[in-house]
Design a protein around this motif. Structure first.
Motif, PDB file in Angstrom:
ATOM      1  N   GLY A 153      -9.953  35.359   6.705  1.00 12.28           N
ATOM      2  CA  GLY A 153     -10.774  34.769   6.013  1.00 12.28           C
ATOM      3  C   GLY A 153     -11.705  33.261   5.723  1.00 12.28           C
ATOM      4  O   GLY A 153     -10.392  33.081   6.915  1.00 12.28           O
ATOM      5  N   ARG A 154     -11.719  32.695   5.178  1.00 12.22           N
ATOM      6  CA  ARG A 154     -11.657  30.928   5.010  1.00 12.22           C
ATOM      7  C   ARG A 154     -10.562  31.089   4.567  1.00 12.22           C
ATOM      8  O   ARG A 154     -10.187  30.713   3.649  1.00 12.22           O
ATOM      9  N   PRO A 155     -10.095  29.249   5.111  1.00  9.66           N
ATOM     10  CA  PRO A 155      -9.206  28.696   5.088  1.00  9.66           C
ATOM     11  C   PRO A 155      -9.043  28.314   3.629  1.00  9.66           C
ATOM     12  O   PRO A 155      -9.510  27.900   3.171  1.00  9.66           O
ATOM     13  N   LYS A 156      -7.750  28.540   2.364  1.00 10.15           N
ATOM     14  CA  LYS A 156      -7.953  27.994   0.944  1.00 10.15           C
ATOM     15  C   LYS A 156      -7.468  26.743   0.964  1.00 10.15           C
ATOM     16  O   LYS A 156      -6.483  25.957   1.965  1.00 10.15           O
ATOM     17  N   LEU A 157      -7.662  26.061  -0.173  1.00 13.48           N
ATOM     18  CA  LEU A 157      -6.874  24.377  -0.600  1.00 13.48           C
ATOM     19  C   LEU A 157      -5.524  25.065  -0.862  1.00 13.48           C
ATOM     20  O   LEU A 157      -4.847  25.686  -0.649  1.00 13.48           O
ATOM     21  N   PRO A 158      -4.893  23.959  -0.384  1.00  8.45           N
ATOM     22  CA  PRO A 158      -3.160  23.821  -0.396  1.00  8.45           C
ATOM     23  C   PRO A 158      -2.803  24.250  -2.297  1.00  8.45           C
ATOM     24  O   PRO A 158      -3.434  24.153  -2.549  1.00  8.45           O
ATOM     25  N   ARG A 159      -1.678  25.252  -1.623  1.00  8.70           N
ATOM     26  CA  ARG A 159      -1.979  25.663  -3.444  1.00  8.70           C
ATOM     27  C   ARG A 159      -0.912  25.218  -4.248  1.00  8.70           C
ATOM     28  O   ARG A 159       0.012  24.137  -4.274  1.00  8.70           O
ATOM     29  N   TYR A 160      -0.646  25.654  -5.415  1.00  8.17           N
ATOM     30  CA  TYR A 160       0.777  24.541  -5.767  1.00  8.17           C
ATOM     31  C   TYR A 160       1.938  25.274  -6.444  1.00  8.17           C
ATOM     32  O   TYR A 160       1.751  26.739  -5.960  1.00  8.17           O
ATOM     33  N   LYS A 161       2.926  25.198  -5.827  1.00  6.97           N
ATOM     34  CA  LYS A 161       4.572  25.418  -5.830  1.00  6.97           C
ATOM     35  C   LYS A 161       4.770  26.610  -7.218  1.00  6.97           C
ATOM     36  O   LYS A 161       4.237  25.407  -8.469  1.00  6.97           O
ATOM     37  N   GLU A 162       5.264  27.155  -7.091  1.00  8.18           N
ATOM     38  CA  GLU A 162       5.754  28.134  -8.563  1.00  8.18           C
ATOM     39  C   GLU A 162       6.207  27.293  -9.711  1.00  8.18           C
ATOM     40  O   GLU A 162       7.008  26.516  -8.943  1.00  8.18           O
ATOM     41  N   LYS A 163       5.660  27.310 -10.762  1.00  9.07           N
ATOM     42  CA  LYS A 163       6.728  26.645 -11.947  1.00  9.07           C
ATOM     43  C   LYS A 163       7.537  26.341 -12.632  1.00  9.07           C
ATOM     44  O   LYS A 163       8.034  25.566 -12.232  1.00  9.07           O
ATOM     45  N   THR A 164       8.541  27.670 -12.616  1.00 11.18           N
ATOM     46  CA  THR A 164       9.706  27.844 -12.976  1.00 11.18           C
ATOM     47  C   THR A 164      10.610  27.970 -11.892  1.00 11.18           C
ATOM     48  O   THR A 164      11.517  27.711 -10.713  1.00 11.18           O
ATOM     49  N   LYS A 165      10.553  28.746 -10.422  1.00 11.12           N
ATOM     50  CA  LYS A 165      11.243  29.362  -9.558  1.00 11.12           C
ATOM     51  C   LYS A 165      11.135  28.780  -8.518  1.00 11.12           C
ATOM     52  O   LYS A 165      11.717  28.461  -7.484  1.00 11.12           O
ATOM     53  N   GLY A 166       9.781  27.805  -8.058  1.00  7.85           N
ATOM     54  CA  GLY A 166       9.666  27.098  -7.029  1.00  7.85           C
ATOM     55  C   GLY A 166      10.405  25.802  -6.206  1.00  7.85           C
ATOM     56  O   GLY A 166      10.997  25.198  -7.839  1.00  7.85           O
ATOM     57  N   ARG A 167      10.998  25.399  -5.542  1.00 10.93           N
ATOM     58  CA  ARG A 167      11.289  24.074  -4.942  1.00 10.93           C
ATOM     59  C   ARG A 167      10.584  23.699  -4.122  1.00 10.93           C
ATOM     60  O   ARG A 167       9.972  24.051  -3.157  1.00 10.93           O
ATOM     61  N   ASN A 168      10.630  22.390  -3.899  1.00 11.63           N
ATOM     62  CA  ASN A 168       9.729  21.583  -2.890  1.00 11.63           C
ATOM     63  C   ASN A 168      11.089  20.931  -1.332  1.00 11.63           C
ATOM     64  O   ASN A 168      12.111  20.713  -2.100  1.00 11.63           O
ATOM     65  N   ILE A 169      10.390  20.760  -0.177  1.00  7.75           N
ATOM     66  CA  ILE A 169      11.821  19.898   0.852  1.00  7.75           C
ATOM     67  C   ILE A 169      12.519  18.799  -0.077  1.00  7.75           C
ATOM     68  O   ILE A 169      11.181  17.996  -0.156  1.00  7.75           O
ATOM     69  N   LEU A 170      13.337  18.379   0.313  1.00  7.07           N
ATOM     70  CA  LEU A 170      13.500  16.632  -0.091  1.00  7.07           C
ATOM     71  C   LEU A 170      13.548  16.079   1.940  1.00  7.07           C
ATOM     72  O   LEU A 170      14.638  16.625   2.553  1.00  7.07           O
ATOM     73  N   ILE A 171      12.914  14.990   1.787  1.00  6.02           N
ATOM     74  CA  ILE A 171      12.999  14.766   2.637  1.00  6.02           C
ATOM     75  C   ILE A 171      13.699  12.794   2.631  1.00  6.02           C
ATOM     76  O   ILE A 171      13.603  12.658   2.446  1.00  6.02           O
TER      77      ILE A 171
END
Length: 119
Positions: free
Chosen positions: A101-119
């Motif tokens: 399907g059509r590529p989607k916009l970059p999404r948000y990380k999950e509000k309470t359980k989400g974590r993001n990479i540390l560089i």
């Protein structure tokens, strides 16, 4: 070639709480910056690059919650994700059969359980 080191830390490790808090702060910064870029793209049709996002968010509490070097790397990662989205759109327009399907916009990380990479 890109050399990386990946370290897994168990929840019983004394450093776990500090790293978890930092990755949560990284997620908050990613979501705040992504909000600015998405709103600009959706409503004004303008993509905000890394430098523009940096100047808009450098006084935000999410940016200041992390060391500057880490915060800048999170913004660079978001910029890279958006550029990958635009590249995917170009490929999809040329040959949609390569995608489900059509590529989607970059999404948000999950509000309470989400974590993001540390560089």
């Amino acid at each position: 070639m890109q050399l990386v080191e990946r370290t897994s830390i168990k929840k019983t490790d004394p450093r776990y709480a500090a790293i978890d808090a930092a990755s949560f702060a990284s997620k908050n910064l990613y979501n705040a910056a992504n909000y600015l870029v998405r709103q600009s793209f959706i409503f004004q049709g303008k993509y905000l690059g890394y430098a523009e996002v940096f100047h808009l968010i450098k006084t935000h509490e999410a940016y200041q919650a992390l060391p500057r070097k880490v915060s800048n790397d999170v913004l660079r990662l978001l910029d890279k994700n958006w550029k990958a989205f635009f590249q995917a759109i170009k490929v999809w327009e040329a040959d949609p059969s390569k995608f489900h399907g059509r590529p989607k916009l970059p999404r948000y990380k999950e509000k309470t359980k989400g974590r993001n990479i540390l560089i």
